[in-house]
Scaffold this motif. Sequence first.
Motif, PDB file in Angstrom:
ATOM      1  N   PHE A  47       0.827  -1.202   0.000  1.00  0.00           N
ATOM      2  CA  PHE A  47       0.000   0.000   0.000  1.00  0.00           C
ATOM      3  C   PHE A  47       0.863   1.255   0.000  1.00  0.00           C
ATOM      4  O   PHE A  47       1.793   1.393   0.801  1.00  0.00           O
ATOM      5  CB  PHE A  47      -0.911   0.011   1.228  1.00  0.00           C
ATOM      6  CG  PHE A  47      -1.772   1.240   1.329  1.00  0.00           C
ATOM      7  CD1 PHE A  47      -2.950   1.320   0.605  1.00  0.00           C
ATOM      8  CD2 PHE A  47      -1.402   2.304   2.124  1.00  0.00           C
ATOM      9  CE1 PHE A  47      -3.753   2.454   0.684  1.00  0.00           C
ATOM     10  CE2 PHE A  47      -2.196   3.441   2.209  1.00  0.00           C
ATOM     11  CZ  PHE A  47      -3.378   3.518   1.483  1.00  0.00           C
ATOM     12  N   LEU A  86     -12.654   2.040  -5.262  1.00  0.00           N
ATOM     13  CA  LEU A  86     -11.409   2.437  -4.629  1.00  0.00           C
ATOM     14  C   LEU A  86     -11.596   2.506  -3.118  1.00  0.00           C
ATOM     15  O   LEU A  86     -12.690   2.791  -2.631  1.00  0.00           O
ATOM     16  CB  LEU A  86     -10.958   3.812  -5.129  1.00  0.00           C
ATOM     17  CG  LEU A  86     -10.443   3.923  -6.557  1.00  0.00           C
ATOM     18  CD1 LEU A  86     -10.282   5.384  -6.950  1.00  0.00           C
ATOM     19  CD2 LEU A  86      -9.118   3.185  -6.722  1.00  0.00           C
ATOM     20  N   TYR A  87     -10.517   2.233  -2.363  1.00  0.00           N
ATOM     21  CA  TYR A  87     -10.572   2.463  -0.930  1.00  0.00           C
ATOM     22  C   TYR A  87     -10.772   3.954  -0.662  1.00  0.00           C
ATOM     23  O   TYR A  87     -10.414   4.801  -1.491  1.00  0.00           O
ATOM     24  CB  TYR A  87      -9.280   1.980  -0.259  1.00  0.00           C
ATOM     25  CG  TYR A  87      -9.094   0.483  -0.319  1.00  0.00           C
ATOM     26  CD1 TYR A  87     -10.114  -0.383   0.040  1.00  0.00           C
ATOM     27  CD2 TYR A  87      -7.876  -0.062  -0.727  1.00  0.00           C
ATOM     28  CE1 TYR A  87      -9.937  -1.761  -0.013  1.00  0.00           C
ATOM     29  CE2 TYR A  87      -7.694  -1.439  -0.784  1.00  0.00           C
ATOM     30  CZ  TYR A  87      -8.726  -2.274  -0.423  1.00  0.00           C
ATOM     31  OH  TYR A  87      -8.547  -3.629  -0.488  1.00  0.00           O
ATOM     32  N   MET A 124      -0.407   4.760  -9.661  1.00  0.00           N
ATOM     33  CA  MET A 124       0.053   3.417  -9.299  1.00  0.00           C
ATOM     34  C   MET A 124       0.423   2.596 -10.526  1.00  0.00           C
ATOM     35  O   MET A 124       1.295   1.727 -10.468  1.00  0.00           O
ATOM     36  CB  MET A 124      -1.041   2.707  -8.488  1.00  0.00           C
ATOM     37  CG  MET A 124      -0.698   1.287  -8.070  1.00  0.00           C
ATOM     38  SD  MET A 124       0.711   1.193  -6.934  1.00  0.00           S
ATOM     39  CE  MET A 124      -0.110   1.605  -5.399  1.00  0.00           C
ATOM     40  N   PRO A 184      -0.650  -4.018  -6.014  1.00  0.00           N
ATOM     41  CA  PRO A 184      -1.218  -2.686  -6.251  1.00  0.00           C
ATOM     42  C   PRO A 184      -2.461  -2.438  -5.401  1.00  0.00           C
ATOM     43  O   PRO A 184      -3.594  -2.416  -5.895  1.00  0.00           O
ATOM     44  CB  PRO A 184      -1.546  -2.716  -7.742  1.00  0.00           C
ATOM     45  CG  PRO A 184      -1.917  -4.142  -7.990  1.00  0.00           C
ATOM     46  CD  PRO A 184      -1.059  -4.982  -7.059  1.00  0.00           C
ATOM     47  N   TYR A 228      -8.023   6.425  -1.261  1.00  0.00           N
ATOM     48  CA  TYR A 228      -7.441   6.481  -2.598  1.00  0.00           C
ATOM     49  C   TYR A 228      -8.242   7.408  -3.509  1.00  0.00           C
ATOM     50  O   TYR A 228      -9.476   7.428  -3.451  1.00  0.00           O
ATOM     51  CB  TYR A 228      -7.395   5.072  -3.220  1.00  0.00           C
ATOM     52  CG  TYR A 228      -6.001   4.566  -3.436  1.00  0.00           C
ATOM     53  CD1 TYR A 228      -5.240   4.142  -2.362  1.00  0.00           C
ATOM     54  CD2 TYR A 228      -5.427   4.527  -4.697  1.00  0.00           C
ATOM     55  CE1 TYR A 228      -3.948   3.684  -2.541  1.00  0.00           C
ATOM     56  CE2 TYR A 228      -4.142   4.070  -4.892  1.00  0.00           C
ATOM     57  CZ  TYR A 228      -3.411   3.653  -3.802  1.00  0.00           C
ATOM     58  OH  TYR A 228      -2.130   3.216  -3.994  1.00  0.00           O
ATOM     59  N   GLU A 246      -8.592  -4.173  -8.734  1.00  0.00           N
ATOM     60  CA  GLU A 246      -7.322  -3.515  -9.082  1.00  0.00           C
ATOM     61  C   GLU A 246      -6.884  -3.837 -10.500  1.00  0.00           C
ATOM     62  O   GLU A 246      -6.356  -2.979 -11.213  1.00  0.00           O
ATOM     63  CB  GLU A 246      -6.261  -3.920  -8.052  1.00  0.00           C
ATOM     64  CG  GLU A 246      -6.552  -3.340  -6.678  1.00  0.00           C
ATOM     65  CD  GLU A 246      -6.026  -4.150  -5.516  1.00  0.00           C
ATOM     66  OE1 GLU A 246      -6.170  -3.685  -4.373  1.00  0.00           O
ATOM     67  OE2 GLU A 246      -5.484  -5.260  -5.729  1.00  0.00           O
ATOM     68  N   SER A 288      -4.672   6.340  -8.180  1.00  0.00           N
ATOM     69  CA  SER A 288      -4.780   5.011  -8.787  1.00  0.00           C
ATOM     70  C   SER A 288      -4.130   4.993 -10.173  1.00  0.00           C
ATOM     71  O   SER A 288      -3.527   3.991 -10.568  1.00  0.00           O
ATOM     72  CB  SER A 288      -6.237   4.572  -8.868  1.00  0.00           C
ATOM     73  OG  SER A 288      -6.975   5.362  -9.773  1.00  0.00           O
ATOM     74  N   MET A 301      -5.337  -0.933  -3.937  1.00  0.00           N
ATOM     75  CA  MET A 301      -6.096   0.271  -4.270  1.00  0.00           C
ATOM     76  C   MET A 301      -7.578   0.188  -3.931  1.00  0.00           C
ATOM     77  O   MET A 301      -8.206   1.214  -3.667  1.00  0.00           O
ATOM     78  CB  MET A 301      -5.960   0.570  -5.768  1.00  0.00           C
ATOM     79  CG  MET A 301      -4.554   0.902  -6.221  1.00  0.00           C
ATOM     80  SD  MET A 301      -4.509   1.393  -7.952  1.00  0.00           S
ATOM     81  CE  MET A 301      -4.806  -0.180  -8.762  1.00  0.00           C
TER      82      MET A 301
END
Length: 282
Positions: free
Chosen positions: A84, A120-121, A132, A112, A124, A148, A129, A114
């Motif tokens: 993370f 998305l979390y 990433m 990855p 994030y 992801e 994203s 996310m």
Amino acid sequence: MSHNHQKKIAVVNDFCGFGRCSLTVSLPVISALGIQCCPLPTSVFSNHTGFQSFYCTDFTEHMDAYIAEWARLDLRFDGILTGFLGSEEQVEIVKRFLERFKQTGTTAVVDPVMGDYGSLYSTYSPRLSKKMKDLVPYADILTPNLTEACILTETEYRADLDEDDLLALCRELSAMGPRKIVVSGLERGESLENFVYEAGKEPVRILEHKVGAFRSGTGDVFSSMLAADAVNGIDFTQSVRHASSFIAKTLRRTLELEAPKTDGICFEEFLPTIRTIGEEEK
């Protein structure tokens, strides 16, 4: 005197004092698999964010100086595992780290982290994203969940993607760099599937019976085992079986102990046998 006689994996992730996730998981798991785990913290948490409250100190401003000392020591790593990352700046730091320390013979595993279940979390952003995605070309092994994988390929998320759809996703991801990919945690009724892709080979579907609800740190155990197995020369598909079997076994024990979901998975008592769990799958 050389510091490079023992196999080492550098792990870039946050440090969480309680809750069994991130570096707190990687340290014992990688060590139990016979490899020195060298943490590069991105932040320090008292406990993970799934609890009602937590204390956190961001480590971003210290990371470059920390890495510079490793360079002065001429440290070399057999593996690098990234987890993370909380900001675009951290992604840039990790890119520079990979450019400096990923050498011939170094296996880079990019997890990855996310989002999940199509979203998305909360920590994030869409911009982060997209950033990433910059790490994917450095990966030898990529370990996204379905959400992801869809984000990285800009594919519309659907929970019911079939084998052909998953194969197309993996081929698109592999074209960015990684030759080995596992799309993890696919819901298949009473089972969870890991879809294993390796360039030039037929994909493999590995299923384990679903045990309880989602718990923090499960993905960290999984990616840590894959990284250690890669450094130890274990076949990729067998490594995924190894990790899947270990996690299922520890989850069953976790339910027996009635541990709260926030406490993660109770894997400690199985560490002495971690190398042999899953041997029957060979």
